[in-house]
Each structure stands twice: as structure tokens, then as C-alpha cells.
Design a protein around this motif. Structure first.
Motif, PDB file in Angstrom:
ATOM      1  N   UNK A   1       0.835  -1.180   0.000  1.00  0.00           N
ATOM      2  CA  UNK A   1       0.000   0.000   0.000  1.00  0.00           C
ATOM      3  C   UNK A   1       0.877   1.239   0.000  1.00  0.00           C
ATOM      4  N   UNK A   2       0.544   2.189  -0.859  1.00  0.00           N
ATOM      5  CA  UNK A   2       1.379   3.390  -0.897  1.00  0.00           C
ATOM      6  C   UNK A   2       1.074   4.270   0.292  1.00  0.00           C
ATOM      7  N   UNK A   3       1.992   5.124   0.628  1.00  0.00           N
ATOM      8  CA  UNK A   3       1.820   6.004   1.769  1.00  0.00           C
ATOM      9  C   UNK A   3       1.265   7.322   1.266  1.00  0.00           C
ATOM     10  N   UNK A   4       0.022   7.623   1.615  1.00  0.00           N
ATOM     11  CA  UNK A   4      -0.615   8.862   1.222  1.00  0.00           C
ATOM     12  C   UNK A   4      -1.199   9.539   2.438  1.00  0.00           C
ATOM     13  N   UNK A   5      -1.601  10.778   2.297  1.00  0.00           N
ATOM     14  CA  UNK A   5      -2.260  11.485   3.369  1.00  0.00           C
ATOM     15  C   UNK A   5      -3.665  10.941   3.519  1.00  0.00           C
ATOM     16  N   UNK A   6      -4.300  11.065   4.662  1.00  0.00           N
ATOM     17  CA  UNK A   6      -5.641  10.598   4.863  1.00  0.00           C
ATOM     18  C   UNK A   6      -6.586  11.191   3.822  1.00  0.00           C
ATOM     19  N   UNK A   7      -7.664  10.247   3.600  1.00  0.00           N
ATOM     20  CA  UNK A   7      -8.628  10.740   2.669  1.00  0.00           C
ATOM     21  C   UNK A   7      -9.098  12.122   2.940  1.00  0.00           C
ATOM     22  N   UNK A   8      -9.152  12.516   4.240  1.00  0.00           N
ATOM     23  CA  UNK A   8      -9.532  13.834   4.675  1.00  0.00           C
ATOM     24  C   UNK A   8      -8.721  14.925   4.041  1.00  0.00           C
ATOM     25  N   UNK A   9      -7.431  14.750   3.654  1.00  0.00           N
ATOM     26  CA  UNK A   9      -6.549  15.772   3.102  1.00  0.00           C
ATOM     27  C   UNK A   9      -7.020  16.204   1.734  1.00  0.00           C
ATOM     28  N   UNK A  10      -7.692  15.393   1.096  1.00  0.00           N
ATOM     29  CA  UNK A  10      -8.209  15.794  -0.161  1.00  0.00           C
ATOM     30  C   UNK A  10      -9.054  17.026  -0.130  1.00  0.00           C
ATOM     31  N   UNK A  47      -0.399  23.527   4.167  1.00  0.00           N
ATOM     32  CA  UNK A  47      -1.618  22.736   4.340  1.00  0.00           C
ATOM     33  C   UNK A  47      -1.718  22.318   5.800  1.00  0.00           C
ATOM     34  N   UNK A  48      -2.934  22.313   6.318  1.00  0.00           N
ATOM     35  CA  UNK A  48      -3.182  21.825   7.670  1.00  0.00           C
ATOM     36  C   UNK A  48      -4.380  20.884   7.597  1.00  0.00           C
ATOM     37  N   UNK A  49      -4.351  19.802   8.374  1.00  0.00           N
ATOM     38  CA  UNK A  49      -5.442  18.839   8.325  1.00  0.00           C
ATOM     39  C   UNK A  49      -5.525  18.054   9.625  1.00  0.00           C
ATOM     40  N   UNK A  50      -6.696  17.432   9.834  1.00  0.00           N
ATOM     41  CA  UNK A  50      -6.908  16.548  10.964  1.00  0.00           C
ATOM     42  C   UNK A  50      -6.566  15.133  10.524  1.00  0.00           C
ATOM     43  N   UNK A  51      -5.701  14.469  11.264  1.00  0.00           N
ATOM     44  CA  UNK A  51      -5.232  13.131  10.884  1.00  0.00           C
ATOM     45  C   UNK A  51      -6.215  12.070  11.397  1.00  0.00           C
ATOM     46  N   UNK A  52      -7.409  12.060  10.799  1.00  0.00           N
ATOM     47  CA  UNK A  52      -8.444  11.090  11.166  1.00  0.00           C
ATOM     48  C   UNK A  52      -9.418  10.988   9.998  1.00  0.00           C
ATOM     49  N   UNK A  58     -16.917  14.992  20.687  1.00  0.00           N
ATOM     50  CA  UNK A  58     -16.167  14.403  21.785  1.00  0.00           C
ATOM     51  C   UNK A  58     -14.831  13.807  21.395  1.00  0.00           C
ATOM     52  N   UNK A  59     -14.556  13.695  20.098  1.00  0.00           N
ATOM     53  CA  UNK A  59     -13.297  13.091  19.639  1.00  0.00           C
ATOM     54  C   UNK A  59     -12.109  14.025  19.848  1.00  0.00           C
ATOM     55  N   UNK A  60     -10.939  13.418  20.062  1.00  0.00           N
ATOM     56  CA  UNK A  60      -9.671  14.132  20.014  1.00  0.00           C
ATOM     57  C   UNK A  60      -8.811  13.462  18.953  1.00  0.00           C
ATOM     58  N   UNK A  61      -8.286  14.258  18.015  1.00  0.00           N
ATOM     59  CA  UNK A  61      -7.523  13.708  16.891  1.00  0.00           C
ATOM     60  C   UNK A  61      -6.267  14.534  16.651  1.00  0.00           C
ATOM     61  N   UNK A  62      -5.201  13.906  16.114  1.00  0.00           N
ATOM     62  CA  UNK A  62      -3.966  14.641  15.841  1.00  0.00           C
ATOM     63  C   UNK A  62      -4.163  15.683  14.735  1.00  0.00           C
ATOM     64  N   UNK A  63      -3.462  16.784  14.874  1.00  0.00           N
ATOM     65  CA  UNK A  63      -3.399  17.801  13.828  1.00  0.00           C
ATOM     66  C   UNK A  63      -2.054  17.690  13.119  1.00  0.00           C
ATOM     67  N   UNK A  64      -2.045  17.948  11.816  1.00  0.00           N
ATOM     68  CA  UNK A  64      -0.817  17.907  11.028  1.00  0.00           C
ATOM     69  C   UNK A  64      -0.743  19.157  10.154  1.00  0.00           C
ATOM     70  N   UNK A  65       0.468  19.545   9.811  1.00  0.00           N
ATOM     71  CA  UNK A  65       0.680  20.668   8.899  1.00  0.00           C
ATOM     72  C   UNK A  65       1.923  20.396   8.074  1.00  0.00           C
ATOM     73  N   UNK A 103      -0.686  22.798  19.783  1.00  0.00           N
ATOM     74  CA  UNK A 103      -1.141  22.633  18.404  1.00  0.00           C
ATOM     75  C   UNK A 103      -1.148  21.199  17.911  1.00  0.00           C
ATOM     76  N   UNK A 104      -0.927  20.246  18.814  1.00  0.00           N
ATOM     77  CA  UNK A 104      -0.777  18.855  18.384  1.00  0.00           C
ATOM     78  C   UNK A 104      -2.101  18.143  18.151  1.00  0.00           C
ATOM     79  N   UNK A 105      -3.158  18.575  18.845  1.00  0.00           N
ATOM     80  CA  UNK A 105      -4.424  17.860  18.731  1.00  0.00           C
ATOM     81  C   UNK A 105      -5.602  18.822  18.626  1.00  0.00           C
ATOM     82  N   UNK A 106      -6.689  18.278  18.080  1.00  0.00           N
ATOM     83  CA  UNK A 106      -7.958  18.987  18.006  1.00  0.00           C
ATOM     84  C   UNK A 106      -8.981  18.172  18.804  1.00  0.00           C
ATOM     85  N   UNK A 107      -9.686  18.814  19.715  1.00  0.00           N
ATOM     86  CA  UNK A 107     -10.735  18.154  20.481  1.00  0.00           C
ATOM     87  C   UNK A 107     -12.072  18.770  20.103  1.00  0.00           C
TER      88      UNK A 107
END
Length: 254
Positions: A1-10, A47-52, A58-65, A103-107
Motif C-alpha cells: 500500500x502506498x503512503x498517502x495522506x488521509x482521505x480527509x486531506x483531499x 496545508x493543515x489537516x486533521x489526521x483522522x 467528543x473526539x480528540x484527533x492529531x493535527x498535522x501541517x 497545536x498537536x491535537x484537536x478536540x
């Protein structure tokens, strides 16, 4: 499987910093001196995105840039940027979520409205960054994710010559199909409408490098099984010699 950004990055959007464009929502006013690691990204598009795959109340998810400057020279993924290089976060709707101090996570707030568009904006060492996704209901079943074909049955008609190695559904109604993934290559893509109550899915192609052909069947039923597998009934996603016979596809999540 290739390494791509989460579908969310689209779904992320870059705000242009040219004189003719509207003023960005996050003003690039003078801030404190940049550290050496942040100064390296001065003037870069960011670019900035939620890595989920999805975010729910109620979710907490990593943030990436990351810097997307390299895309002009063929670099696939953004160059990672320390999240401490981003500041002045703005979230819409107000109070729907909160970014951690580092800046590491979004809740997401437990009371965040399901179905609402969640928008994040931030100041960066380069251009302002903006990202938008949808808040998914706590118990809502979604298609969002990346899948690979497990099996296909076309009722005795000719089977597809090659399996679909990558079927991607994004959180904002976008999909893509690829037979042989390579870096960012995609065979075709478009928009989807899923009626969860009726279990029906409709795909509309908006572009691609390889069209599935006039005999493609892009509407049918879909089941989401307990193990996350998708079962598409009545579809013909292309690459077949059977004249567009309806098929039953089974996809596993990757």
C-alpha cells in the motif's frame, strides 16, 4: 500500500496571498520572532489537516501541517512542519472544537452539531492555512475511508480484468477509484451521494486519467458490515469485458 495522506486531506484549501485575492481570514500580522525550524517555512504555502478519517462530537484527533511548496517540483506529500509554528487558530462554528496549547491535537466539543462544517484557520510562517471537514454524528455510519477490493461476482458475466486496489471515500462527498496505485495517481474521481437510510449510493464522475467507459454502472446499494467491509451491489466500476453487467463488489478497509 502506498503512503498517502488521509482521505480527509483531499479537502484542504490553501488561501492565496496575492494582492488581487480577498483578504485572508487570518491576518499575517507581525508576530514574535520565528525559531530556526519555523523560519525555514517562511513564505511557503501551507496545508493543515486533521489526521483522522472522520471526527465526531467528543473526539480528540492529531493535527498535522506541512509545506506544499515541493509540489511544483513533483514532491508528493507536504513537507512536515512543527505544529508549534502555527498560531492564532480560529474555529468555525465558534466553540465547536479546541486546539491544544501545543497545536498537536484537536478536540471536538461533545455538543458540536452533527453534520456541521468545521473550519480551521491558522497563521503560519508562510501563507495562512485553512482546512474544512464535516462533524459526523456520534452513531452515524459513514463510508469515509480507503478500501481495497476483496472479491467480485458479476453473476456469470466476464469479471473485471484487474481488481480495484484503491477505492477512497472522503468526508466531504468526494471519491476516487484506482486499479494500480502509484504515488498520487488516480484513475478516475468525482462526487458521491449516499442515502444511509435507504442503503443507496450514487457516484458521479467529474474527472480522471482513465474513464471506466460508457457501460459503467455507478448507482446501486451498499452495505457497511460490522468489520468495516463495504459490499456494493449492482455496480460496474469499469475494466470489464462484460458489457456493463451489474456486479457485487466486496471491499476491505486498508
Amino acid at each position: 500500500m502506498r503512503h498517502t495522506l488521509p482521505a480527509v486531506l483531499a479537502t484542504f484549501l490553501l488561501l492565496a496571498g496575492c494582492a488581487s485575492a480577498p483578504a485572508p481570514a487570518v491576518a499575517q500580522t507581525a508576530g514574535p520572532p520565528l525559531s530556526e525550524e519555523c523560519a525555514a517555512f517562511r513564505f511557503h504555502p501551507v496545508a493543515v489537516w486533521v489526521d483522522a478519517e472522520v471526527i465526531r462530537p467528543g473526539d480528540t484527533a492529531p493535527l498535522r501541517a506541512g509545506s506544499t511548496l515541493g509540489r511544483a517540483s513533483g514532491v508528493v506529500a507536504p513537507e512536515p512542519m512543527p505544529m508549534t509554528c502555527l498560531s492564532d487558530w480560529r474555529i468555525t462554528p465558534a466553540g465547536a472544537a479546541q486546539v491544544s496549547a501545543d497545536g498537536a491535537t484537536l478536540t471536538v466539543s461533545p455538543d458540536a452539531p452533527a453534520g456541521a462544517a468545521l473550519t480551521l484557520e491558522a497563521r503560519t510562517p508562510g501563507e495562512p492555512a485553512r482546512y474544512q471537514t464535516r462533524i459526523v454524528g456520534r452513531d452515524e455510519i459513514v463510508l469515509t475511508g480507503r478500501y481495497s477490493q476483496v472479491e467480485v461476482d458479476c453473476g456469470g458475466a466476464e469479471l473485471p480484468a484487474r481488481p480495484i486496489r484503491e477505492l477512497v471515500f472522503g468526508p466531504t462527498g468526494r471519491f476516487s477509484v484506482t486499479w494500480q496505485p502509484f504515488e498520487t495517481y488516480t484513475d478516475y474521481w468525482g462526487e458521491f451521494v449516499w442515502d444511509a437510510a435507504a442503503g443507496r449510493l450514487a457516484l458521479t464522475i467529474t474527472g480522471g486519467n482513465r474513464h471506466p467507459g460508457a457501460n459503467a454502472r455507478l448507482e446501486g446499494t451498499v452495505e457497511v458490515e460490522a468489520d468495516g467491509r463495504l459490499v456494493l451491489n449492482g455496480f460496474n466500476l469499469g475494466d470489464v469485458l462484460n458489457g456493463g453487467a451489474p456486479c457485487r463488489y466486496v471491499f476491505g478497509k486498508t
